[in-house]
Scaffold this motif. Sequence first.
Motif, PDB file in Angstrom:
ATOM      1  N   PHE A  26      -1.392  25.490 -43.850  1.00 42.93           N
ATOM      2  CA  PHE A  26      -1.238  25.896 -42.983  1.00 42.93           C
ATOM      3  C   PHE A  26      -0.783  27.319 -43.187  1.00 42.93           C
ATOM      4  N   PRO A  27      -1.479  28.287 -42.284  1.00 45.24           N
ATOM      5  CA  PRO A  27      -0.372  29.435 -43.079  1.00 45.24           C
ATOM      6  C   PRO A  27       0.420  30.090 -42.072  1.00 45.24           C
ATOM      7  N   ALA A  28       1.541  30.955 -42.741  1.00 49.06           N
ATOM      8  CA  ALA A  28       2.498  31.576 -42.486  1.00 49.06           C
ATOM      9  C   ALA A  28       1.672  32.773 -41.238  1.00 49.06           C
ATOM     10  N   ARG A  29       2.632  32.729 -40.411  1.00 48.82           N
ATOM     11  CA  ARG A  29       2.482  33.828 -39.436  1.00 48.82           C
ATOM     12  C   ARG A  29       3.507  35.023 -39.383  1.00 48.82           C
ATOM     13  N   GLU A  30       2.976  35.892 -39.627  1.00 51.60           N
ATOM     14  CA  GLU A  30       3.960  36.948 -39.540  1.00 51.60           C
ATOM     15  C   GLU A  30       4.692  37.229 -38.316  1.00 51.60           C
ATOM     16  N   VAL A  31       6.009  37.561 -38.037  1.00 52.55           N
ATOM     17  CA  VAL A  31       6.507  37.408 -36.097  1.00 52.55           C
ATOM     18  C   VAL A  31       7.115  38.190 -36.623  1.00 52.55           C
ATOM     19  N   PRO A  32       7.240  39.072 -35.862  1.00 51.12           N
ATOM     20  CA  PRO A  32       8.497  40.364 -35.200  1.00 51.12           C
ATOM     21  C   PRO A  32       9.571  39.692 -34.618  1.00 51.12           C
ATOM     22  N   LEU A  33      11.067  40.056 -35.165  1.00 53.36           N
ATOM     23  CA  LEU A  33      11.783  39.209 -34.342  1.00 53.36           C
ATOM     24  C   LEU A  33      12.041  40.190 -33.410  1.00 53.36           C
ATOM     25  N   GLY A  34      11.302  40.539 -32.337  1.00 52.54           N
ATOM     26  CA  GLY A  34      11.737  40.946 -31.087  1.00 52.54           C
ATOM     27  C   GLY A  34      11.429  42.735 -31.023  1.00 52.54           C
ATOM     28  N   GLY A  35      10.544  43.189 -32.212  1.00 58.16           N
ATOM     29  CA  GLY A  35      10.454  44.474 -32.208  1.00 58.16           C
ATOM     30  C   GLY A  35      11.465  44.966 -32.997  1.00 58.16           C
ATOM     31  N   VAL A  36      12.269  44.794 -33.415  1.00 56.33           N
ATOM     32  CA  VAL A  36      13.570  45.286 -34.084  1.00 56.33           C
ATOM     33  C   VAL A  36      13.755  45.886 -35.239  1.00 56.33           C
ATOM     34  N   ARG A  37      13.388  47.179 -35.197  1.00 56.82           N
ATOM     35  CA  ARG A  37      13.503  47.684 -36.344  1.00 56.82           C
ATOM     36  C   ARG A  37      12.214  47.110 -37.012  1.00 56.82           C
ATOM     37  N   GLY A  38      11.574  46.787 -36.822  1.00 54.03           N
ATOM     38  CA  GLY A  38      10.173  46.207 -37.714  1.00 54.03           C
ATOM     39  C   GLY A  38      10.589  45.135 -38.361  1.00 54.03           C
ATOM     40  N   VAL A  39      11.309  44.183 -38.599  1.00 50.30           N
ATOM     41  CA  VAL A  39      11.545  43.153 -39.121  1.00 50.30           C
ATOM     42  C   VAL A  39      11.183  41.726 -38.496  1.00 50.30           C
ATOM     43  N   PHE A  40      10.303  41.263 -39.599  1.00 49.71           N
ATOM     44  CA  PHE A  40       9.126  40.426 -39.792  1.00 49.71           C
ATOM     45  C   PHE A  40       9.504  39.240 -40.397  1.00 49.71           C
ATOM     46  N   VAL A  41       9.408  38.366 -39.492  1.00 47.45           N
ATOM     47  CA  VAL A  41       9.893  36.925 -40.513  1.00 47.45           C
ATOM     48  C   VAL A  41       8.385  35.898 -40.768  1.00 47.45           C
ATOM     49  N   GLU A  42       8.564  35.073 -41.359  1.00 49.07           N
ATOM     50  CA  GLU A  42       6.995  34.458 -41.743  1.00 49.07           C
ATOM     51  C   GLU A  42       7.748  32.815 -41.094  1.00 49.07           C
ATOM     52  N   ARG A  43       6.458  32.520 -39.899  1.00 45.30           N
ATOM     53  CA  ARG A  43       7.093  31.717 -39.675  1.00 45.30           C
ATOM     54  C   ARG A  43       5.881  30.810 -39.738  1.00 45.30           C
ATOM     55  N   VAL A  44       5.986  29.299 -40.096  1.00 43.41           N
ATOM     56  CA  VAL A  44       5.129  28.186 -40.259  1.00 43.41           C
ATOM     57  C   VAL A  44       5.035  26.930 -39.157  1.00 43.41           C
ATOM     58  N   LEU A  45       6.167  26.714 -38.985  1.00 44.93           N
ATOM     59  CA  LEU A  45       6.194  26.035 -37.188  1.00 44.93           C
ATOM     60  C   LEU A  45       6.817  26.423 -36.531  1.00 44.93           C
ATOM     61  N   PRO A  46       5.788  26.005 -34.975  1.00 47.06           N
ATOM     62  CA  PRO A  46       5.011  25.342 -34.775  1.00 47.06           C
ATOM     63  C   PRO A  46       3.123  25.983 -35.175  1.00 47.06           C
ATOM     64  N   GLN A  47       2.895  25.193 -35.057  1.00 42.10           N
ATOM     65  CA  GLN A  47       0.925  25.248 -35.525  1.00 42.10           C
ATOM     66  C   GLN A  47       0.786  24.574 -34.818  1.00 42.10           C
ATOM     67  N   ARG A  48      -0.157  25.855 -33.624  1.00 38.27           N
ATOM     68  CA  ARG A  48      -1.638  25.266 -32.797  1.00 38.27           C
ATOM     69  C   ARG A  48      -2.012  23.813 -32.593  1.00 38.27           C
ATOM     70  N   ASP A  49      -2.404  23.552 -34.505  1.00 36.25           N
ATOM     71  CA  ASP A  49      -2.493  22.346 -34.356  1.00 36.25           C
ATOM     72  C   ASP A  49      -1.496  20.952 -35.271  1.00 36.25           C
ATOM     73  N   LEU A  50      -0.812  21.439 -35.226  1.00 33.09           N
ATOM     74  CA  LEU A  50       0.723  20.856 -36.344  1.00 33.09           C
ATOM     75  C   LEU A  50       2.188  21.416 -35.643  1.00 33.09           C
ATOM     76  N   PRO A  51       2.317  21.139 -34.045  1.00 33.40           N
ATOM     77  CA  PRO A  51       3.646  21.647 -33.223  1.00 33.40           C
ATOM     78  C   PRO A  51       4.777  21.197 -34.238  1.00 33.40           C
ATOM     79  N   THR A  52       4.751  20.089 -34.880  1.00 34.81           N
ATOM     80  CA  THR A  52       6.338  18.978 -35.620  1.00 34.81           C
ATOM     81  C   THR A  52       5.800  19.239 -36.673  1.00 34.81           C
ATOM     82  N   VAL A  53       7.200  18.492 -37.760  1.00 37.04           N
ATOM     83  CA  VAL A  53       7.007  17.620 -38.362  1.00 37.04           C
ATOM     84  C   VAL A  53       7.743  16.434 -38.684  1.00 37.04           C
TER      85      VAL A  53
END
Length: 326
Positions: A26-53
Amino acid sequence: MSDLDTSPDEQLCEPSPGPGPVAELFPAREVPLGGVRGVFVERVLPQRDLPTVGAWCFFDHFGSPTVTKTGAPPNIDPHPHIGLQTVTWPFTGQIRHRDSVGSDVEIHPGQLNLMTSGRGIAHSEYYSEDAPASHGLQLWIALPGNATQVDPHFEQHRELPVYREVGVQAIVLIGSLAGRTSPARAYTPILGADVRLEPGATVTLSLNPRFEHAIMAIGGDLTVADTQLEPGPLLYLGTERTELRLDTAAGAHFLLIGGEPFAEELVMWWNFVGRSHEEIVAARDDWENRNTERFGPIAGHPAEQRIPAPPLPGLHLKPRKRRACH
């Protein structure tokens, strides 16, 4: 820890029986932290087809060198949580945690912060400018229905059990692995372990077959379940595994998570984990109306220093079913 998305999707995470042993990326998604200073994190959960482990329902990798935009995580002002535990595990940097139950601690690499929100807690996180750039993991654990109204509390663990064998070292953050059990309080059968393999190692880890498991590589090269795993994506391993073979040439660092498949529906929106749309609405109203019985003040922060809740979606939530991973 906060989900700073200003337009969070409302999600109904439905329970699903374990699929047996699988190996699905399941690929990581680059998610902006509210657009603050252009900072991104990689989010691997939840996924559309895998909401929990297991009960793990949210998994961010911050300060990762694999994101296209980099920068130190922003200081996060007071914000609320319900229905979950937050897990903070830094590799570099220092983070000051303050919350509405009176905690005021600094966390360093090799230490674990675990905050249980129960019916409601507020907290803030500030990053030290004197420390190296922050890099680490932040995760949420969904509380089961019989624990969603527990008193909020916080714990920091500076010494955690370590499993060592030839070629491998595993720090048990929560739950049990190879006979080592973390002192961190868990409300569901669960596992989280930080694992490092030495160069050239071939290792077999024993697993609980009742759990579903997943791995996210943090660094190095890793082959697991005949799958080459690069840093970034989450490798979902399914259930019914009694052991797991791991191989590396240059050495590897990864997080292993697992738990009994979570048997309850979850509605996740912004920083809340609940069971219904109405429960989420009530929590948002309590935060916006400054209900201090539920979300108390945090020492050192003036009342106006807080993250406002984003507007709720105009529609009622829609069920999102977990796809079978075969």
